[in-house]
Design a protein around this motif. Sequence first.
Motif, short mmCIF file in Angstrom:
data_model
loop_
_atom_site.label_atom_id
_atom_site.label_comp_id
_atom_site.label_asym_id
_atom_site.label_seq_id
_atom_site.Cartn_x
_atom_site.Cartn_y
_atom_site.Cartn_z
N TYR A 190 0.81 -1.21 0.00
CA TYR A 190 0.00 0.00 0.00
C TYR A 190 0.85 1.27 0.00
CZ TYR A 190 -4.49 2.31 0.57
OH TYR A 190 -5.62 3.06 0.35
N THR A 191 2.14 1.13 0.26
CA THR A 191 3.01 2.31 0.27
C THR A 191 3.47 2.71 -1.12
OG1 THR A 191 5.05 1.01 0.56
CG2 THR A 191 3.85 1.64 2.55
N ILE A 192 3.23 1.85 -2.11
CA ILE A 192 3.64 2.17 -3.48
C ILE A 192 2.69 3.21 -4.05
CG2 ILE A 192 4.08 1.25 -5.79
CD1 ILE A 192 4.40 -1.51 -4.52
N PRO A 193 3.18 4.34 -4.54
CA PRO A 193 2.29 5.36 -5.11
C PRO A 193 1.48 4.78 -6.26
CG PRO A 193 4.51 6.24 -4.78
CD PRO A 193 4.59 4.75 -4.54
N SER A 194 0.19 5.11 -6.29
CA SER A 194 -0.70 4.50 -7.28
C SER A 194 -0.30 4.83 -8.71
CB SER A 194 -2.14 4.96 -7.04
OG SER A 194 -2.23 6.38 -7.03
N ALA B 185 2.64 5.56 -9.91
CA ALA B 185 3.85 4.80 -10.25
C ALA B 185 3.53 3.34 -10.53
CB ALA B 185 4.86 4.91 -9.10
N TYR C 163 -3.55 -3.43 -4.03
CA TYR C 163 -3.94 -2.48 -2.99
C TYR C 163 -5.02 -3.07 -2.08
CZ TYR C 163 -1.34 1.45 -4.99
OH TYR C 163 -0.35 2.28 -5.42
N ILE D 175 -8.71 5.56 -5.59
CA ILE D 175 -7.46 5.32 -6.30
C ILE D 175 -7.68 5.11 -7.79
CG2 ILE D 175 -5.47 3.78 -6.49
CD1 ILE D 175 -5.65 3.30 -3.51
N VAL E 155 -7.33 7.97 -10.17
CA VAL E 155 -5.98 8.42 -10.53
C VAL E 155 -5.56 7.83 -11.88
CG1 VAL E 155 -3.55 8.42 -9.82
CG2 VAL E 155 -5.35 8.67 -8.11
#
Length: 212
Positions: free
Chosen positions: A58-62, A64, A90, A151, A154
């Motif tokens: 969940y820390t990975i930017p969406s 990216a 996610y 999300i 995005v």
Amino acid sequence: MTWVLDHLGDIARYAGQHSLLAGIPLVVGLVLALPLGWLARRSSRLYGVIIAGSGLLYTIPSLALFILMPLVLGTRILDTANVYVAMTLYTLALLVRTVADGLGAVSESTRQAATAMGFTGLGQLVKVDLPLAIPVIAAGLRVAAVSNVSIVSVSSLVGFPQLGYYLTDGYQRSFPTEIIVGIVGCVLLALAFDTLIRAGAWALTPWQRVRG
């Protein structure tokens, strides 16, 4: 208002696509989270690895992740599989801990009573533990649903058509009506998912209604 009425067909189409992009990963993520959450709860040695590992997703930017998916999967940049896989990851990140916590909330006395009645192994999990864990899992699923709807919007930045299109296009054209349509559409879709999950949990837990 006139613009909205003139574009109702497009709005409905984008809302449908948004629903699929957010909803299918929600179901797939739950199916994958159930065995992982059960395994984490069963093994104290694996608990930290599974929970921390899934949480890191969940820390990975969406944005990216949407861009990296074609490189990882070997798909085209605008292949919807990229969004489905990214959103499933996610969802998995949010639900593994929820499933583990839900199963952990079942009291030991209840498990012992189930064992005394002849429920063991998979039978106990399916007929006793999971049903009793539904309120906790449903709460986590509601959070994941709202998160997915947010999300997914995005992904419009990399060309996937859904309600997020109205946010980016409205911003680029300085057209507030489109932005409002995008925001309201996402909110209504999130409320629809939330209502559906709550209704499902209500239907699957009749003992909760009796207690109430």
